[in-house]
Design a protein around this motif. Sequence first.
Motif, PDB file in Angstrom:
ATOM      1  N   GLN A 117       0.825  -1.186   0.000  1.00  0.00           N
ATOM      2  CA  GLN A 117       0.000   0.000   0.000  1.00  0.00           C
ATOM      3  C   GLN A 117       0.871   1.252   0.000  1.00  0.00           C
ATOM      4  O   GLN A 117       2.033   1.221   0.384  1.00  0.00           O
ATOM      5  CB  GLN A 117      -0.929   0.016   1.201  1.00  0.00           C
ATOM      6  N   LEU A 118       0.274   2.328  -0.454  1.00  0.00           N
ATOM      7  CA  LEU A 118       0.891   3.639  -0.400  1.00  0.00           C
ATOM      8  C   LEU A 118       0.297   4.386   0.778  1.00  0.00           C
ATOM      9  O   LEU A 118      -0.919   4.487   0.899  1.00  0.00           O
ATOM     10  CB  LEU A 118       0.646   4.407  -1.701  1.00  0.00           C
ATOM     11  N   VAL A 119       1.147   4.900   1.643  1.00  0.00           N
ATOM     12  CA  VAL A 119       0.720   5.536   2.879  1.00  0.00           C
ATOM     13  C   VAL A 119       0.859   7.037   2.729  1.00  0.00           C
ATOM     14  O   VAL A 119       1.970   7.554   2.589  1.00  0.00           O
ATOM     15  CB  VAL A 119       1.534   5.023   4.081  1.00  0.00           C
ATOM     16  N   CYS A 176       3.785  10.692   0.605  1.00  0.00           N
ATOM     17  CA  CYS A 176       3.329   9.352   0.255  1.00  0.00           C
ATOM     18  C   CYS A 176       4.523   8.417   0.310  1.00  0.00           C
ATOM     19  O   CYS A 176       5.467   8.560  -0.473  1.00  0.00           O
ATOM     20  CB  CYS A 176       2.693   9.345  -1.131  1.00  0.00           C
ATOM     21  N   ALA A 177       4.475   7.469   1.231  1.00  0.00           N
ATOM     22  CA  ALA A 177       5.543   6.494   1.396  1.00  0.00           C
ATOM     23  C   ALA A 177       5.153   5.171   0.756  1.00  0.00           C
ATOM     24  O   ALA A 177       4.046   4.667   0.975  1.00  0.00           O
ATOM     25  CB  ALA A 177       5.856   6.292   2.875  1.00  0.00           C
ATOM     26  N   CYS A 231      -2.337   9.418  -4.007  1.00  0.00           N
ATOM     27  CA  CYS A 231      -0.997   9.053  -4.434  1.00  0.00           C
ATOM     28  C   CYS A 231      -1.085   7.879  -5.402  1.00  0.00           C
ATOM     29  O   CYS A 231      -1.910   6.978  -5.233  1.00  0.00           O
ATOM     30  CB  CYS A 231      -0.142   8.686  -3.225  1.00  0.00           C
ATOM     31  N   ASN A 232      -0.234   7.887  -6.409  1.00  0.00           N
ATOM     32  CA  ASN A 232      -0.253   6.877  -7.452  1.00  0.00           C
ATOM     33  C   ASN A 232       1.163   6.419  -7.772  1.00  0.00           C
ATOM     34  O   ASN A 232       2.086   7.227  -7.827  1.00  0.00           O
ATOM     35  CB  ASN A 232      -0.929   7.448  -8.706  1.00  0.00           C
ATOM     36  N   ALA A 233       1.316   5.118  -7.980  1.00  0.00           N
ATOM     37  CA  ALA A 233       2.578   4.539  -8.415  1.00  0.00           C
ATOM     38  C   ALA A 233       2.336   3.727  -9.668  1.00  0.00           C
ATOM     39  O   ALA A 233       1.518   2.801  -9.662  1.00  0.00           O
ATOM     40  CB  ALA A 233       3.193   3.668  -7.319  1.00  0.00           C
ATOM     41  N   GLU A 234       3.023   4.067 -10.738  1.00  0.00           N
ATOM     42  CA  GLU A 234       2.866   3.376 -12.020  1.00  0.00           C
ATOM     43  C   GLU A 234       4.123   2.582 -12.335  1.00  0.00           C
ATOM     44  O   GLU A 234       5.149   3.149 -12.693  1.00  0.00           O
ATOM     45  CB  GLU A 234       2.578   4.366 -13.135  1.00  0.00           C
ATOM     46  N   GLU A 235       4.015   1.280 -12.188  1.00  0.00           N
ATOM     47  CA  GLU A 235       5.040   0.373 -12.644  1.00  0.00           C
ATOM     48  C   GLU A 235       4.710  -0.012 -14.077  1.00  0.00           C
ATOM     49  O   GLU A 235       3.694   0.431 -14.625  1.00  0.00           O
ATOM     50  CB  GLU A 235       5.104  -0.846 -11.709  1.00  0.00           C
ATOM     51  N   TYR A 236       5.533  -0.829 -14.714  1.00  0.00           N
ATOM     52  CA  TYR A 236       5.339  -1.132 -16.125  1.00  0.00           C
ATOM     53  C   TYR A 236       3.986  -1.760 -16.423  1.00  0.00           C
ATOM     54  O   TYR A 236       3.309  -1.378 -17.378  1.00  0.00           O
ATOM     55  CB  TYR A 236       6.450  -2.060 -16.610  1.00  0.00           C
ATOM     56  N   TYR A 237       3.559  -2.705 -15.587  1.00  0.00           N
ATOM     57  CA  TYR A 237       2.326  -3.440 -15.850  1.00  0.00           C
ATOM     58  C   TYR A 237       1.351  -3.426 -14.679  1.00  0.00           C
ATOM     59  O   TYR A 237       0.374  -4.170 -14.690  1.00  0.00           O
ATOM     60  CB  TYR A 237       2.646  -4.889 -16.217  1.00  0.00           C
ATOM     61  N   GLU A 238       1.598  -2.581 -13.709  1.00  0.00           N
ATOM     62  CA  GLU A 238       0.746  -2.552 -12.535  1.00  0.00           C
ATOM     63  C   GLU A 238       0.692  -1.139 -11.974  1.00  0.00           C
ATOM     64  O   GLU A 238       1.680  -0.404 -12.024  1.00  0.00           O
ATOM     65  CB  GLU A 238       1.265  -3.534 -11.476  1.00  0.00           C
ATOM     66  N   GLY A 247      -3.013   5.067  -3.385  1.00  0.00           N
ATOM     67  CA  GLY A 247      -3.187   5.318  -1.973  1.00  0.00           C
ATOM     68  C   GLY A 247      -4.654   5.423  -1.615  1.00  0.00           C
ATOM     69  O   GLY A 247      -5.537   5.372  -2.475  1.00  0.00           O
ATOM     70  N   GLN A 248      -4.917   5.575  -0.342  1.00  0.00           N
ATOM     71  CA  GLN A 248      -6.296   5.612   0.143  1.00  0.00           C
ATOM     72  C   GLN A 248      -6.961   6.965  -0.072  1.00  0.00           C
ATOM     73  O   GLN A 248      -8.187   7.068   0.010  1.00  0.00           O
ATOM     74  CB  GLN A 248      -6.327   5.259   1.635  1.00  0.00           C
ATOM     75  N   GLY A 249      -6.191   7.978  -0.349  1.00  0.00           N
ATOM     76  CA  GLY A 249      -6.703   9.323  -0.526  1.00  0.00           C
ATOM     77  C   GLY A 249      -6.642  10.123   0.763  1.00  0.00           C
ATOM     78  O   GLY A 249      -6.867   9.596   1.844  1.00  0.00           O
ATOM     79  N   THR A 250      -6.339  11.396   0.634  1.00  0.00           N
ATOM     80  CA  THR A 250      -6.310  12.292   1.779  1.00  0.00           C
ATOM     81  C   THR A 250      -7.046  13.580   1.413  1.00  0.00           C
ATOM     82  O   THR A 250      -6.860  14.129   0.330  1.00  0.00           O
ATOM     83  CB  THR A 250      -4.864  12.581   2.235  1.00  0.00           C
ATOM     84  N   GLN A 251      -7.894  14.037   2.320  1.00  0.00           N
ATOM     85  CA  GLN A 251      -8.739  15.192   2.052  1.00  0.00           C
ATOM     86  C   GLN A 251      -7.959  16.487   2.237  1.00  0.00           C
ATOM     87  O   GLN A 251      -7.306  16.695   3.262  1.00  0.00           O
ATOM     88  CB  GLN A 251      -9.956  15.193   2.981  1.00  0.00           C
ATOM     89  N   VAL A 252      -8.045  17.360   1.244  1.00  0.00           N
ATOM     90  CA  VAL A 252      -7.514  18.713   1.329  1.00  0.00           C
ATOM     91  C   VAL A 252      -8.683  19.672   1.165  1.00  0.00           C
ATOM     92  O   VAL A 252      -9.383  19.638   0.152  1.00  0.00           O
ATOM     93  CB  VAL A 252      -6.445  18.984   0.259  1.00  0.00           C
TER      94      VAL A 252
END
Length: 115
Positions: free
Chosen positions: A3-5, A22-23, A95-102, A106-111
């Motif tokens: 997960q992305l935190v 985002c970690a 937060c988003n992480a784009e690997e080659y095929y995946e 993240g869960q989202g954070t309210q601003v």
Amino acid sequence: QVQLVESGGGLVQAGGSLRLSCAASRNIFSRSTMGWYRQAPGKQRELVARITRGGITNYSVSVKGRFTISRDNTKNTVYLQMNSLKPEDTAVYYCNAEEYYETFWGQGTQVTVSS
């Protein structure tokens, strides 16, 4: 299981600043282009900014000059520094992480930016 935190969201006055973090896991982070997206009520999710493993950045026109994306490859963390915030920046930021095929999200954070 991975997960992305995210952290750093909150409520601020117009003109204020926030710094989102985002970690990610080391394995995911090292292979991924990282990005921030946002979705306001009643609107489509949109790209805010992204940064490649080599540090190449891309910004939405609406935030360019106010927001800065960066990544710390030793801490496996991506940041979004948001300055001169406007009420129209109010949204859930993802937060988003784009690997080659995946893709990972993240869960989202309210601003929320008050007038």
